[in-house]
Design a protein around this motif. Structure first.
Motif, PDB file in Angstrom:
ATOM      1  N   ARG A 277      39.251  90.078  80.611  1.00 20.37           N
ATOM      2  CA  ARG A 277      39.211  88.618  80.619  1.00 20.37           C
ATOM      3  C   ARG A 277      39.563  88.084  79.237  1.00 20.37           C
ATOM      4  NH1 ARG A 277      37.447  84.719  83.918  1.00 20.37           N
ATOM      5  NH2 ARG A 277      36.677  86.254  85.409  1.00 20.37           N
ATOM      6  N   HIS A 278      40.540  87.211  79.194  1.00 23.93           N
ATOM      7  CA  HIS A 278      40.978  86.611  77.936  1.00 23.93           C
ATOM      8  C   HIS A 278      40.378  85.216  77.784  1.00 23.93           C
ATOM      9  CE1 HIS A 278      44.134  89.679  77.264  1.00 23.93           C
ATOM     10  NE2 HIS A 278      44.107  89.745  78.597  1.00 23.93           N
ATOM     11  N   VAL A 279      39.972  84.909  76.567  1.00 27.57           N
ATOM     12  CA  VAL A 279      39.292  83.635  76.304  1.00 27.57           C
ATOM     13  C   VAL A 279      40.061  82.887  75.224  1.00 27.57           C
ATOM     14  CG1 VAL A 279      37.094  82.585  75.691  1.00 27.57           C
ATOM     15  CG2 VAL A 279      37.145  84.901  76.654  1.00 27.57           C
ATOM     16  N   GLU A 280      40.199  81.568  75.409  1.00 32.08           N
ATOM     17  CA  GLU A 280      40.753  80.781  74.311  1.00 32.08           C
ATOM     18  C   GLU A 280      40.144  79.392  74.256  1.00 32.08           C
ATOM     19  OE1 GLU A 280      44.980  79.740  74.605  1.00 32.08           O
ATOM     20  OE2 GLU A 280      44.979  80.576  76.612  1.00 32.08           O
ATOM     21  N   LEU A 281      40.258  78.784  73.089  1.00 30.74           N
ATOM     22  CA  LEU A 281      39.742  77.438  72.877  1.00 30.74           C
ATOM     23  C   LEU A 281      40.534  76.430  73.690  1.00 30.74           C
ATOM     24  CD1 LEU A 281      39.054  76.799  69.094  1.00 30.74           C
ATOM     25  CD2 LEU A 281      37.428  77.071  70.959  1.00 30.74           C
ATOM     26  N   VAL A 282      39.843  75.406  74.148  1.00 31.15           N
ATOM     27  CA  VAL A 282      40.516  74.256  74.747  1.00 31.15           C
ATOM     28  C   VAL A 282      40.789  73.262  73.617  1.00 31.15           C
ATOM     29  CG1 VAL A 282      40.214  72.284  76.268  1.00 31.15           C
ATOM     30  CG2 VAL A 282      39.430  74.535  76.992  1.00 31.15           C
ATOM     31  N   PRO A 283      42.062  72.943  73.385  1.00 22.74           N
ATOM     32  CA  PRO A 283      42.438  72.148  72.224  1.00 22.74           C
ATOM     33  C   PRO A 283      41.578  70.924  71.905  1.00 22.74           C
ATOM     34  CG  PRO A 283      44.390  72.967  73.280  1.00 22.74           C
ATOM     35  CD  PRO A 283      43.236  73.415  74.125  1.00 22.74           C
ATOM     36  N   GLY A 284      41.563  69.886  72.672  1.00 19.55           N
ATOM     37  CA  GLY A 284      40.863  68.668  72.228  1.00 19.55           C
ATOM     38  C   GLY A 284      39.389  68.621  72.568  1.00 19.55           C
ATOM     39  N   ALA A 285      38.787  69.788  72.798  1.00 20.62           N
ATOM     40  CA  ALA A 285      37.467  69.793  73.409  1.00 20.62           C
ATOM     41  C   ALA A 285      36.371  69.179  72.551  1.00 20.62           C
ATOM     42  CB  ALA A 285      37.078  71.213  73.802  1.00 20.62           C
ATOM     43  N   PHE A 286      36.565  69.183  71.241  1.00 22.34           N
ATOM     44  CA  PHE A 286      35.536  68.613  70.370  1.00 22.34           C
ATOM     45  C   PHE A 286      35.609  67.085  70.288  1.00 22.34           C
ATOM     46  CE2 PHE A 286      35.908  72.881  68.232  1.00 22.34           C
ATOM     47  CZ  PHE A 286      34.649  73.316  68.598  1.00 22.34           C
ATOM     48  N   THR A 287      36.659  66.528  70.840  1.00 19.51           N
ATOM     49  CA  THR A 287      36.893  65.093  70.660  1.00 19.51           C
ATOM     50  C   THR A 287      35.702  64.196  71.014  1.00 19.51           C
ATOM     51  OG1 THR A 287      39.223  65.512  71.037  1.00 19.51           O
ATOM     52  CG2 THR A 287      38.505  63.217  71.141  1.00 19.51           C
ATOM     53  N   PRO A 288      35.059  64.402  72.160  1.00 16.30           N
ATOM     54  CA  PRO A 288      33.931  63.511  72.474  1.00 16.30           C
ATOM     55  C   PRO A 288      32.822  63.615  71.429  1.00 16.30           C
ATOM     56  CG  PRO A 288      34.588  64.744  74.424  1.00 16.30           C
ATOM     57  CD  PRO A 288      35.333  65.327  73.270  1.00 16.30           C
ATOM     58  N   VAL A 289      32.619  64.800  70.900  1.00 19.93           N
ATOM     59  CA  VAL A 289      31.584  65.009  69.892  1.00 19.93           C
ATOM     60  C   VAL A 289      31.927  64.241  68.616  1.00 19.93           C
ATOM     61  CG1 VAL A 289      30.462  66.717  68.425  1.00 19.93           C
ATOM     62  CG2 VAL A 289      30.967  67.256  70.816  1.00 19.93           C
ATOM     63  N   ARG A 290      33.142  64.495  68.132  1.00 23.74           N
ATOM     64  CA  ARG A 290      33.629  63.736  66.980  1.00 23.74           C
ATOM     65  C   ARG A 290      33.508  62.249  67.229  1.00 23.74           C
ATOM     66  NH1 ARG A 290      35.927  66.349  63.803  1.00 23.74           N
ATOM     67  NH2 ARG A 290      37.661  67.778  63.578  1.00 23.74           N
ATOM     68  N   GLY A 291      33.904  61.844  68.423  1.00 17.44           N
ATOM     69  CA  GLY A 291      33.899  60.434  68.792  1.00 17.44           C
ATOM     70  C   GLY A 291      32.513  59.837  68.651  1.00 17.44           C
ATOM     71  N   TRP A 292      31.534  60.534  69.177  1.00 14.30           N
ATOM     72  CA  TRP A 292      30.170  60.011  69.099  1.00 14.30           C
ATOM     73  C   TRP A 292      29.744  59.887  67.637  1.00 14.30           C
ATOM     74  CZ3 TRP A 292      25.302  61.374  67.334  1.00 14.30           C
ATOM     75  CH2 TRP A 292      24.255  60.553  67.793  1.00 14.30           C
ATOM     76  N   LEU A 293      30.029  60.908  66.867  1.00 16.17           N
ATOM     77  CA  LEU A 293      29.646  60.878  65.453  1.00 16.17           C
ATOM     78  C   LEU A 293      30.342  59.723  64.729  1.00 16.17           C
ATOM     79  CD1 LEU A 293      29.736  64.695  64.685  1.00 16.17           C
ATOM     80  CD2 LEU A 293      27.708  63.230  64.696  1.00 16.17           C
ATOM     81  N   GLU A 294      31.591  59.495  65.068  1.00 12.88           N
ATOM     82  CA  GLU A 294      32.314  58.379  64.449  1.00 12.88           C
ATOM     83  C   GLU A 294      31.688  57.040  64.804  1.00 12.88           C
ATOM     84  OE1 GLU A 294      34.445  57.855  62.036  1.00 12.88           O
ATOM     85  OE2 GLU A 294      34.044  59.985  61.781  1.00 12.88           O
ATOM     86  N   GLU A 295      31.320  56.911  66.082  1.00 11.25           N
ATOM     87  CA  GLU A 295      30.645  55.682  66.517  1.00 11.25           C
ATOM     88  C   GLU A 295      29.387  55.437  65.694  1.00 11.25           C
ATOM     89  OE1 GLU A 295      29.575  55.132  70.702  1.00 11.25           O
ATOM     90  OE2 GLU A 295      31.452  56.153  71.199  1.00 11.25           O
ATOM     91  N   GLN A 296      28.635  56.512  65.533  1.00 10.38           N
ATOM     92  CA  GLN A 296      27.390  56.385  64.763  1.00 10.38           C
ATOM     93  C   GLN A 296      27.681  55.915  63.357  1.00 10.38           C
ATOM     94  OE1 GLN A 296      25.830  56.493  67.708  1.00 10.38           O
ATOM     95  NE2 GLN A 296      24.210  56.602  66.170  1.00 10.38           N
TER      96      GLN A 296
END
Lengths: 119, 119
Positions: free
Chosen positions: A70-89
DNA sequence: GCATTACTTAGCCATTGCCCTAAGTAAAGC
DNA sequence: GCTTTACTTAGGGCAATGGCTAAGTAATGC
């Protein structure tokens, strides 16, 4: 384009475990197989696989099986909601500081020309 | 200036709950008392206080008691380690893309002048 | 084709997380 | 000083988390 309710919960709690963060750190450098990924974790495979499933459920990684590997890789924009919330704060916080600054500025002007803050 | 081991765990999991994120969102607009904070949460006070303690343990908020009222406020730079980790991830990811880009560029040059990638 | 490799499934166990009620304490209000 | 307000402490329930072993399956290697 909105995020599902509870998505931030899933994302943040997925990031709240050192094993899982280590996996992501490794994957940021490129895709890997489960065996490669699991080696440094120092735990039984079934335990490790549970972490992997958590990351996949959070949408942070994708996996595909080729033969028995089984091969695993990162999903490119996956951190965006997290960053987004932090930016809002940050925006909220800075907005507040701005207003505080405005207020102080106004107070100082009022003191200078003798008008008070009352209606 | 290094972060304690496990601090990211505490921070991320503290952020992994909607009640706690709502508290932080409220507090970004300014300090509040426990009663004010708890009102929108729609749960029994003891349950709510446990969330508050989690935030305080994570270093995200501070509280002080005046008479019978407890006041809560955000700790200014508390999100920094979280942001920091996310930035590191991005740097790793982009570093990888850069190297990939370099590689592709080199391959194209090599194809153009007939030299192969072999030693 | 038999062994090895790479997961996968099943099941167990301890701890933590998140919610509750009931009862206690201590400061303010009247 | 008695009541109300604002927590605080104590204890309980139940699901989710994070770990394990043992045994199963399916693809590869020899």
């Amino acid at each position: 384009m909105n995020l599902a309710p509870g998505q931030l919960d899933t994302l943040f709690t997925a990031l709240g475990d050192p094993t899982r963060r280590a996996m992501l750190e490794r994957l940021a450098r490129g895709p890997a197989t489960v065996t490669e990924l699991a080696a440094p974790a120092g735990m039984a495979l079934p335990s490790f696989m549970a972490h992997l499933r958590r990351l996949e459920a959070a949408g942070l990684v994708t996996t595909r099986k080729e033969g028995r590997v089984r091969h695993v890789e990162l999903v490119p924009g996956a951190f965006t909601p997290v960053r987004g919330w932090l930016e809002e704060q940050r925006a909220l916080w800075e907005g507040r500081l701005d207003r505080l600054d405005d207020y102080v500025t106004r107070l100082m002007k009022e003191r200078d020309n003798g008008t008070g803050p009352e209606d």
